[in-house]
Design an enzyme around this catalytic site. Sequence first.
Site, PDB file in Angstrom:
ATOM      1  N   MET A 339      -3.234   1.670 -16.966  1.00  0.00           N
ATOM      2  CA  MET A 339      -1.880   1.994 -17.419  1.00  0.00           C
ATOM      3  C   MET A 339      -1.433   1.072 -18.550  1.00  0.00           C
ATOM      4  O   MET A 339      -0.909   1.520 -19.559  1.00  0.00           O
ATOM      5  CB  MET A 339      -0.887   1.909 -16.247  1.00  0.00           C
ATOM      6  CG  MET A 339      -1.167   2.868 -15.127  1.00  0.00           C
ATOM      7  SD  MET A 339      -1.249   4.590 -15.650  1.00  0.00           S
ATOM      8  CE  MET A 339       0.454   4.960 -15.962  1.00  0.00           C
ATOM      9  N   ASP A 358      -3.547 -10.122 -19.710  1.00  0.00           N
ATOM     10  CA  ASP A 358      -4.233  -9.916 -18.430  1.00  0.00           C
ATOM     11  C   ASP A 358      -4.675 -11.289 -17.930  1.00  0.00           C
ATOM     12  O   ASP A 358      -4.547 -12.294 -18.640  1.00  0.00           O
ATOM     13  CB  ASP A 358      -5.429  -8.946 -18.581  1.00  0.00           C
ATOM     14  CG  ASP A 358      -5.709  -8.230 -17.263  1.00  0.00           C
ATOM     15  OD1 ASP A 358      -6.097  -8.905 -16.289  1.00  0.00           O
ATOM     16  OD2 ASP A 358      -5.513  -7.001 -17.200  1.00  0.00           O
ATOM     17  N   VAL A 415       0.637  -4.632 -13.495  1.00  0.00           N
ATOM     18  CA  VAL A 415      -0.440  -5.320 -12.766  1.00  0.00           C
ATOM     19  C   VAL A 415      -0.696  -4.577 -11.460  1.00  0.00           C
ATOM     20  O   VAL A 415      -0.124  -3.509 -11.212  1.00  0.00           O
ATOM     21  CB  VAL A 415      -0.100  -6.814 -12.522  1.00  0.00           C
ATOM     22  CG1 VAL A 415       0.076  -7.535 -13.851  1.00  0.00           C
ATOM     23  CG2 VAL A 415       1.137  -6.976 -11.659  1.00  0.00           C
ATOM     24  N   GLU A 417      -0.759  -2.965  -7.799  1.00  0.00           N
ATOM     25  CA  GLU A 417       0.364  -2.470  -7.000  1.00  0.00           C
ATOM     26  C   GLU A 417       0.514  -3.348  -5.755  1.00  0.00           C
ATOM     27  O   GLU A 417       0.127  -2.963  -4.636  1.00  0.00           O
ATOM     28  CB  GLU A 417       0.081  -0.995  -6.611  1.00  0.00           C
ATOM     29  CG  GLU A 417       1.235  -0.259  -5.959  1.00  0.00           C
ATOM     30  CD  GLU A 417       2.353   0.078  -6.921  1.00  0.00           C
ATOM     31  OE1 GLU A 417       2.444  -0.530  -8.002  1.00  0.00           O
ATOM     32  OE2 GLU A 417       3.151   0.958  -6.566  1.00  0.00           O
ATOM     33  N   LYS A 422       3.227  -8.892  -8.174  1.00  0.00           N
ATOM     34  CA  LYS A 422       4.285  -8.503  -9.118  1.00  0.00           C
ATOM     35  C   LYS A 422       5.395  -9.562  -9.140  1.00  0.00           C
ATOM     36  O   LYS A 422       5.924  -9.886 -10.212  1.00  0.00           O
ATOM     37  CB  LYS A 422       4.836  -7.125  -8.758  1.00  0.00           C
ATOM     38  CG  LYS A 422       3.848  -5.986  -9.107  1.00  0.00           C
ATOM     39  CD  LYS A 422       4.485  -4.621  -8.987  1.00  0.00           C
ATOM     40  CE  LYS A 422       3.537  -3.448  -9.108  1.00  0.00           C
ATOM     41  NZ  LYS A 422       2.982  -3.172 -10.422  1.00  0.00           N
ATOM     42  N   SER A 444       4.361   2.548  -9.021  1.00  0.00           N
ATOM     43  CA  SER A 444       4.537   3.958  -8.663  1.00  0.00           C
ATOM     44  C   SER A 444       5.085   4.115  -7.256  1.00  0.00           C
ATOM     45  O   SER A 444       5.550   5.194  -6.905  1.00  0.00           O
ATOM     46  CB  SER A 444       3.239   4.738  -8.826  1.00  0.00           C
ATOM     47  OG  SER A 444       2.121   3.951  -8.599  1.00  0.00           O
ATOM     48  N   HIS A 465       8.411   4.245 -15.231  1.00  0.00           N
ATOM     49  CA  HIS A 465       7.219   4.781 -14.576  1.00  0.00           C
ATOM     50  C   HIS A 465       6.518   5.785 -15.486  1.00  0.00           C
ATOM     51  O   HIS A 465       7.025   6.883 -15.720  1.00  0.00           O
ATOM     52  CB  HIS A 465       7.658   5.441 -13.248  1.00  0.00           C
ATOM     53  CG  HIS A 465       6.535   6.040 -12.468  1.00  0.00           C
ATOM     54  ND1 HIS A 465       6.689   7.163 -11.693  1.00  0.00           N
ATOM     55  CD2 HIS A 465       5.245   5.685 -12.343  1.00  0.00           C
ATOM     56  CE1 HIS A 465       5.534   7.470 -11.133  1.00  0.00           C
ATOM     57  NE2 HIS A 465       4.648   6.583 -11.511  1.00  0.00           N
ATOM     58  N   GLU A 477       9.511   8.319 -16.259  1.00  0.00           N
ATOM     59  CA  GLU A 477      10.578   8.300 -15.254  1.00  0.00           C
ATOM     60  C   GLU A 477      11.189   6.903 -15.244  1.00  0.00           C
ATOM     61  O   GLU A 477      10.476   5.917 -15.058  1.00  0.00           O
ATOM     62  CB  GLU A 477       9.914   8.626 -13.905  1.00  0.00           C
ATOM     63  CG  GLU A 477      10.825   8.912 -12.767  1.00  0.00           C
ATOM     64  CD  GLU A 477      10.020   9.386 -11.527  1.00  0.00           C
ATOM     65  OE1 GLU A 477       8.786   9.170 -11.465  1.00  0.00           O
ATOM     66  OE2 GLU A 477      10.647   9.961 -10.634  1.00  0.00           O
ATOM     67  N   ASN A 515       6.637  11.671  -7.728  1.00  0.00           N
ATOM     68  CA  ASN A 515       5.675  11.499  -6.638  1.00  0.00           C
ATOM     69  C   ASN A 515       6.234  11.986  -5.304  1.00  0.00           C
ATOM     70  O   ASN A 515       5.497  12.445  -4.438  1.00  0.00           O
ATOM     71  CB  ASN A 515       5.239  10.030  -6.530  1.00  0.00           C
ATOM     72  CG  ASN A 515       4.303   9.650  -7.662  1.00  0.00           C
ATOM     73  OD1 ASN A 515       3.726  10.522  -8.305  1.00  0.00           O
ATOM     74  ND2 ASN A 515       4.155   8.362  -7.927  1.00  0.00           N
TER      75      ASN A 515
HETATM   76  P1  NAD Z   1      -5.529  -1.275 -12.873  1.00  0.00           P
HETATM   77  O1  NAD Z   1      -6.148  -1.866 -11.672  1.00  0.00           O
HETATM   78  O2  NAD Z   1      -6.325  -0.388 -13.756  1.00  0.00           O
HETATM   79  O3  NAD Z   1      -4.944  -2.432 -13.802  1.00  0.00           O
HETATM   80  C1  NAD Z   1      -4.239  -3.550 -13.339  1.00  0.00           C
HETATM   81  C2  NAD Z   1      -4.523  -4.693 -14.296  1.00  0.00           C
HETATM   82  O4  NAD Z   1      -3.646  -5.768 -13.992  1.00  0.00           O
HETATM   83  C3  NAD Z   1      -5.943  -5.231 -14.192  1.00  0.00           C
HETATM   84  O5  NAD Z   1      -6.520  -5.255 -15.487  1.00  0.00           O
HETATM   85  C4  NAD Z   1      -5.761  -6.639 -13.644  1.00  0.00           C
HETATM   86  O6  NAD Z   1      -6.736  -7.552 -14.116  1.00  0.00           O
HETATM   87  C5  NAD Z   1      -4.379  -6.971 -14.136  1.00  0.00           C
HETATM   88  N1  NAD Z   1      -3.721  -8.023 -13.360  1.00  0.00           N
HETATM   89  C6  NAD Z   1      -3.677  -8.157 -12.023  1.00  0.00           C
HETATM   90  N2  NAD Z   1      -2.966  -9.248 -11.689  1.00  0.00           N
HETATM   91  C7  NAD Z   1      -2.565  -9.828 -12.851  1.00  0.00           C
HETATM   92  C8  NAD Z   1      -1.793 -10.982 -13.161  1.00  0.00           C
HETATM   93  N3  NAD Z   1      -1.317 -11.777 -12.195  1.00  0.00           N
HETATM   94  N4  NAD Z   1      -1.565 -11.262 -14.454  1.00  0.00           N
HETATM   95  C9  NAD Z   1      -2.052 -10.454 -15.424  1.00  0.00           C
HETATM   96  N5  NAD Z   1      -2.790  -9.351 -15.194  1.00  0.00           N
HETATM   97  C10 NAD Z   1      -3.045  -9.051 -13.905  1.00  0.00           C
HETATM   98  O7  NAD Z   1      -4.230  -0.525 -12.343  1.00  0.00           O
HETATM   99  P2  NAD Z   1      -3.396   0.642 -13.040  1.00  0.00           P
HETATM  100  O8  NAD Z   1      -3.881   1.936 -12.536  1.00  0.00           O
HETATM  101  O9  NAD Z   1      -3.317   0.394 -14.488  1.00  0.00           O
HETATM  102  O10 NAD Z   1      -1.959   0.427 -12.379  1.00  0.00           O
HETATM  103  C11 NAD Z   1      -1.080  -0.610 -12.780  1.00  0.00           C
HETATM  104  C12 NAD Z   1       0.295  -0.331 -12.230  1.00  0.00           C
HETATM  105  O11 NAD Z   1       0.739   0.945 -12.676  1.00  0.00           O
HETATM  106  C13 NAD Z   1       0.403  -0.281 -10.716  1.00  0.00           C
HETATM  107  O12 NAD Z   1       1.629  -0.804 -10.324  1.00  0.00           O
HETATM  108  C14 NAD Z   1       0.330   1.202 -10.412  1.00  0.00           C
HETATM  109  O13 NAD Z   1       0.931   1.541  -9.199  1.00  0.00           O
HETATM  110  C15 NAD Z   1       1.095   1.763 -11.566  1.00  0.00           C
HETATM  111  N6  NAD Z   1       0.841   3.170 -11.904  1.00  0.00           N
HETATM  112  C16 NAD Z   1      -0.433   3.669 -11.878  1.00  0.00           C
HETATM  113  C17 NAD Z   1      -0.647   4.995 -12.196  1.00  0.00           C
HETATM  114  C18 NAD Z   1      -2.034   5.559 -12.199  1.00  0.00           C
HETATM  115  O14 NAD Z   1      -2.190   6.784 -12.287  1.00  0.00           O
HETATM  116  N7  NAD Z   1      -3.074   4.739 -12.133  1.00  0.00           N
HETATM  117  C19 NAD Z   1       0.429   5.802 -12.576  1.00  0.00           C
HETATM  118  C20 NAD Z   1       1.708   5.272 -12.629  1.00  0.00           C
HETATM  119  C21 NAD Z   1       1.902   3.945 -12.293  1.00  0.00           C
END
Ligand code: NAD
Length: 734
Positions: A339, A358, A415, A417, A422, A444, A465, A477, A515
């Site tokens: 994301m 990251d 980051v 979920e 967070k 999400s 979102h 959203e 959702n």
């Molecule tokens: P992901 O696992 O692909 O990416 C998360 C990234 O955050 C990773 O690269 C990780 O190294 C990094 N990270 C973790 N802890 C960290 C920290 N303390 N400091 C800096 N970086 C850190 O996950 P994603 O699918 O990209 O989801 C990220 C967020 O978006 C979540 O909250 C998820 O619920 C939300 N989201 C996801 C979707 C989806 O379809 N995947 C849709 C909407 C919202």
Amino acid sequence: MTDFTYSVDADGVATIAWDTVGKSMNVMSQEAFLTMDGMVDKALADAAVKGIIITSAKKDFAGGMDLNVIAKMKEDGGDDPAKSVFEGVMGMHAILRKIERAGMDPKTLKGGKPIVAALPGTALGIGLEIPLSCHRIIAADNPRAKIGLPEIMVGIFPGAGGTTRLVRKMGAMMAAPFLLEGKLSDPKAAKAAGIIDEVVAPEDLLTRAKEWVLGAKDADLVKPWDAKGYKMPGGAPYHPAGFMTFVGASAMVHSKTMGVYPAAKALLSAVYEGAMVPFDTALKIEARWFTSVLMNPSSSAMIRSLFINKEALEKGAVRPAGVPDQSVKKVGVIGAGMMGAGIAYVSANAGIEVVLIDAAQEAADRGKSYSAGILDKGIARKKVTEEKKAEILGRITATTDYAALAGCDLIVEAVFEDMGVKAEVTKKVEAVVGPDCIFATNTSTLPITDLAKASARPAQFIGIHFFSPVDKMLLVETIRGKETGDRAVAKALDFIRQIRKTPIVVNDARFFYANRCIIPYINEGIRMVAEGVEPVLIENAAKLVGMPLGPLQLVDETSIDLGVKIAKATKLAMGDAYPDSAVDAVLFAMADQGRLGKKSNAGFYSYDDKGKRLGLWDGLEAAYPLAEAQPDVGHVQQRLLMAQVLEAVRALEDGVLMDIREGDVGAILGWGFAPWSGGPLSWLDMIGAARAVEICDALTAQYGPRFTTPALLRDMAEKGETFYTRFAPQKKAA
Ligand code: NAD
């Protein structure tokens, strides 16, 4: 002031220049059409005028028709709106046909005045239908310009002669992508396709148009379909080649639309029937089918949601009043995963400076390279230049150093979920950014109000979102936590406008809006599998009612382990009230067998080694034997639709949704809810609250409280109300 200006030069060339008052893009209104008509009459009647250039005083030619005009035509008709619409459309045909004939003798086809369309930029919808009625179309070589007939995208079709003229000009087969898919082209591609006649350097546009007018002969003004012996390119329906085209087109349209979009069917009928009669009769047939589409509740609902209300939301209909511009200059994106990488790309592409953070430098770099990948694809398709790529990538700083966030006015956190991760990130960010910075989370599932507890400035904490993939999905959203202030909302909306997406704003509740509605859809599909309903019946019932993906395919795409994770978290939060154990039994069993969906090449569907979906997994039937009595397709559809729309109604009752427009637009753009319906609330209005109550009561009796009729719906049924009368946005504003 009028929307067109008229002038005649010393050589006797009249110029009619379009310049819609008070708008940056020309759009056609009823009055403007009449103004243009009056000017054409004047030029044709004036012996000193040798020919006419129709052009624009703005950088583009036109964006299309103001679709509010259609609603007006219906209203003007009183008890007989169809008559009023048909007459209105025939009036437009008469004006454009007059341009096409340009005063020539109908028998000898001589003595007409040449009329050329000179397009400086984008020409869409009526903005191309007018040129198509002219004798020549010359466009400026402007690669950013879009030329085409996108009407089908909002549930109608080109009804000012565009359908009939394009088919007669190019043949049904060649015209199909432009009419049936609303394909847009830049001027060079439009010329190559045969839609327009010439592309010239922008500075030569008017000189060349004038030169053409002064040099045109009688024969240059005669459209092929007005000349003797005209044959439709590719063959008319009774020609063997034409026959093949129409049979194929009909099958293609039905496979793509599943028969639920009235406009596509009506368009094909207009083309097929029109191809067998003389041109003027074809126009009349086009007008009849167009009227029939405009009178169809599906088209009105699509226009309302996908054109009028979508645009209203994009223009700030729900932005808090009185907050000054909050445009973002520097955004910090925390988490460079799927994301975060997407959010960084859309931001940099919109000209915003991005700091992408990251935990490890490799992860941050990988996030940035995601943008490079998208841009490289653009270069391969000649949509992006190397310079543009360098410029966009130059705006993204990939780092692990939080200090680089200094000066950011917006943070978007993406980051893992996890509440703890967070919270820690929120604190680290707030230690380095300025006191005015707004902090947004892309969570999400986690409540914004709870996440905001980690913030020292909860009024500046908000949910933004995104949907995946970020660069493709149009909806964002925005979620207000309990303490979120107006400036944070305005910031989110201004950011969403900058990245050219459509916003909705909802209040904080489990799964927010999208959702909340989509999970029960997936769950209802999985429940049916457990009950022994034919899986293929479930999937096809969904598609036949206009859902882009069946519930089982959808959970395969979003991943079954994500479903398991959400189910576990929801159960933990709800305790004994948790209603979905029957779903979990199936979901958990799939996950236990390593069938995690598309990403593991195994889920409710089977996949080949390359990840291509083959068909429903044959093991399903062994695990969930088919029931002897299968429901009919309509019943399956009622369950799948009601599972979603009841959540939309409950979201409105609970105050999560604050505006019905957002409920409908959000559903179509967020999860593809049957676009033909205009959205869940429009669909309920279409079937009527009384019928909806009847369906809910019957489903509740059969399946239990998840279908309980919301009190709001029952009240509306008693009062004979619809959502769009009871919650009319104007009323709300008053
Ligand atoms: P992901 O696992 O692909 O990416 C998360 C990234 O955050 C990773 O690269 C990780 O190294 C990094 N990270 C973790 N802890 C960290 C920290 N303390 N400091 C800096 N970086 C850190 O996950 P994603 O699918 O990209 O989801 C990220 C967020 O978006 C979540 O909250 C998820 O619920 C939300 N989201 C996801 C979707 C989806 O379809 N995947 C849709 C909407 C919202």
